[in-house]
Design a protein around this motif. Sequence first.
Motif, PDB file in Angstrom:
ATOM      1  N   VAL A  66     -45.068  46.767  28.836  1.00  0.00           N
ATOM      2  CA  VAL A  66     -44.442  48.036  28.440  1.00  0.00           C
ATOM      3  C   VAL A  66     -42.955  47.779  28.240  1.00  0.00           C
ATOM      4  O   VAL A  66     -42.324  47.083  29.050  1.00  0.00           O
ATOM      5  CB  VAL A  66     -44.652  49.125  29.508  1.00  0.00           C
ATOM      6  CG1 VAL A  66     -43.800  50.350  29.199  1.00  0.00           C
ATOM      7  CG2 VAL A  66     -46.116  49.520  29.591  1.00  0.00           C
ATOM      8  N   VAL A  67     -42.397  48.336  27.170  1.00  0.00           N
ATOM      9  CA  VAL A  67     -40.980  48.112  26.887  1.00  0.00           C
ATOM     10  C   VAL A  67     -40.329  49.402  26.396  1.00  0.00           C
ATOM     11  O   VAL A  67     -40.936  50.180  25.662  1.00  0.00           O
ATOM     12  CB  VAL A  67     -40.802  46.981  25.844  1.00  0.00           C
ATOM     13  CG1 VAL A  67     -41.438  47.349  24.511  1.00  0.00           C
ATOM     14  CG2 VAL A  67     -39.331  46.640  25.661  1.00  0.00           C
ATOM     15  N   GLY A  68     -39.098  49.624  26.827  1.00  0.00           N
ATOM     16  CA  GLY A  68     -38.336  50.774  26.351  1.00  0.00           C
ATOM     17  C   GLY A  68     -37.862  50.549  24.925  1.00  0.00           C
ATOM     18  O   GLY A  68     -37.319  49.487  24.602  1.00  0.00           O
ATOM     19  N   GLU A  69     -38.072  51.549  24.074  1.00  0.00           N
ATOM     20  CA  GLU A  69     -37.692  51.460  22.663  1.00  0.00           C
ATOM     21  C   GLU A  69     -36.347  52.129  22.377  1.00  0.00           C
ATOM     22  O   GLU A  69     -35.989  52.333  21.230  1.00  0.00           O
ATOM     23  CB  GLU A  69     -38.777  52.108  21.801  1.00  0.00           C
ATOM     24  CG  GLU A  69     -40.120  51.400  21.879  1.00  0.00           C
ATOM     25  CD  GLU A  69     -41.178  52.075  21.032  1.00  0.00           C
ATOM     26  OE1 GLU A  69     -41.898  51.375  20.308  1.00  0.00           O
ATOM     27  OE2 GLU A  69     -41.287  53.322  21.095  1.00  0.00           O
ATOM     28  N   GLY A  70     -35.603  52.464  23.421  1.00  0.00           N
ATOM     29  CA  GLY A  70     -34.318  53.102  23.211  1.00  0.00           C
ATOM     30  C   GLY A  70     -34.429  54.615  23.216  1.00  0.00           C
ATOM     31  O   GLY A  70     -35.439  55.159  23.662  1.00  0.00           O
ATOM     32  N   PRO A  71     -33.375  55.269  22.740  1.00  0.00           N
ATOM     33  CA  PRO A  71     -32.266  54.747  21.949  1.00  0.00           C
ATOM     34  C   PRO A  71     -31.333  53.847  22.754  1.00  0.00           C
ATOM     35  O   PRO A  71     -31.222  53.972  23.958  1.00  0.00           O
ATOM     36  CB  PRO A  71     -31.545  56.010  21.487  1.00  0.00           C
ATOM     37  CG  PRO A  71     -31.883  57.035  22.537  1.00  0.00           C
ATOM     38  CD  PRO A  71     -33.267  56.719  22.969  1.00  0.00           C
ATOM     39  N   GLY A  72     -30.689  52.943  22.011  1.00  0.00           N
ATOM     40  CA  GLY A  72     -29.783  52.009  22.623  1.00  0.00           C
ATOM     41  C   GLY A  72     -29.101  51.179  21.566  1.00  0.00           C
ATOM     42  O   GLY A  72     -29.384  51.320  20.367  1.00  0.00           O
ATOM     43  N   PRO A  73     -28.223  50.290  21.977  1.00  0.00           N
ATOM     44  CA  PRO A  73     -27.517  49.440  21.016  1.00  0.00           C
ATOM     45  C   PRO A  73     -28.460  48.438  20.374  1.00  0.00           C
ATOM     46  O   PRO A  73     -29.454  48.020  20.978  1.00  0.00           O
ATOM     47  CB  PRO A  73     -26.454  48.742  21.876  1.00  0.00           C
ATOM     48  CG  PRO A  73     -27.025  48.763  23.258  1.00  0.00           C
ATOM     49  CD  PRO A  73     -27.799  50.044  23.357  1.00  0.00           C
ATOM     50  N   PHE A  74     -28.126  48.033  19.174  1.00  0.00           N
ATOM     51  CA  PHE A  74     -29.010  47.166  18.383  1.00  0.00           C
ATOM     52  C   PHE A  74     -29.338  45.876  19.126  1.00  0.00           C
ATOM     53  O   PHE A  74     -30.507  45.500  19.258  1.00  0.00           O
ATOM     54  CB  PHE A  74     -28.352  46.848  17.040  1.00  0.00           C
ATOM     55  CG  PHE A  74     -29.167  45.920  16.170  1.00  0.00           C
ATOM     56  CD1 PHE A  74     -30.207  46.405  15.409  1.00  0.00           C
ATOM     57  CD2 PHE A  74     -28.891  44.564  16.130  1.00  0.00           C
ATOM     58  CE1 PHE A  74     -30.974  45.555  14.618  1.00  0.00           C
ATOM     59  CE2 PHE A  74     -29.641  43.705  15.345  1.00  0.00           C
ATOM     60  CZ  PHE A  74     -30.679  44.205  14.584  1.00  0.00           C
ATOM     61  N   THR A  75     -28.320  45.180  19.628  1.00  0.00           N
ATOM     62  CA  THR A  75     -28.552  43.874  20.245  1.00  0.00           C
ATOM     63  C   THR A  75     -29.420  43.987  21.488  1.00  0.00           C
ATOM     64  O   THR A  75     -30.369  43.224  21.679  1.00  0.00           O
ATOM     65  CB  THR A  75     -27.213  43.202  20.597  1.00  0.00           C
ATOM     66  OG1 THR A  75     -26.446  43.044  19.401  1.00  0.00           O
ATOM     67  CG2 THR A  75     -27.439  41.839  21.225  1.00  0.00           C
ATOM     68  N   GLY A  76     -29.114  44.954  22.361  1.00  0.00           N
ATOM     69  CA  GLY A  76     -29.885  45.113  23.581  1.00  0.00           C
ATOM     70  C   GLY A  76     -31.339  45.418  23.308  1.00  0.00           C
ATOM     71  O   GLY A  76     -32.244  44.797  23.884  1.00  0.00           O
TER      72      GLY A  76
END
Length: 235
Positions: A66-76
């Motif tokens: 399972v992985v978080g898809e953001g939102p977040g900065p592009f690189t992270g």
Amino acid sequence: MNVLAIDTSTTKLVVGVCAVETGAPVRTLADLSVEDSRHHNELLTPLVIDALAAAGLSFSALDAVVVGEGPGPFTGLRVGMASAQAFADALSVPVFGVMSLDALAHAHSRARAHGGEETPAAGGRLVVATDARRHEVYVAAYKDGERVAGPDVEKPETLTGPYAEADIVCAPPQLAEKMATVGERTTAQITPASLCEVADFSAASRPLHPHYLRRPDAVPPKDKPRSKAIPDVEI
């Protein structure tokens, strides 16, 4: 199922292993995180290895990622999601993406419920926000446990609509004090358990979809006229 959980949507790198069983609470087998990290790329895989060791498991014991898809900065986001997909492909297990703000909202409600407090997300208005830099926040709003707005990227001082009124505002203190909202201010952290608890394991694995919300800073270079000093050469 033994599930590897990863989130790189904020400066906090979250990695853990959870035991997920239908009809039973998610059990955290390992929860290793790095606060205020700017080195997700270097730290992620070693942290995954350490989490598996802490859980007493090998890679072959994993049943899903399972992985978080953001939102977040592009690189992270790129580091977390690419790594999650790579682990899943290598192990031939499904990978499930979740919206990171959903996991944060769930972590907040879970913490309050375990603390004996009434859970606003189960019967009220909740706004969660993370730092989007550039004097902005990534934000989403929830009503009775369901997301009713977002994710969006906004300036905290100009929030309107469902973001302007809330029973609870869950955000880092330095952001919460700037947000144009009403309601109690509090904080929470995304955890491996909250990532797993908002994942829909009954659905078929789908392609991951990052929530960047901004156009990339990098742009293709402009064409430059060729120097007259370079001769035409026919090959």
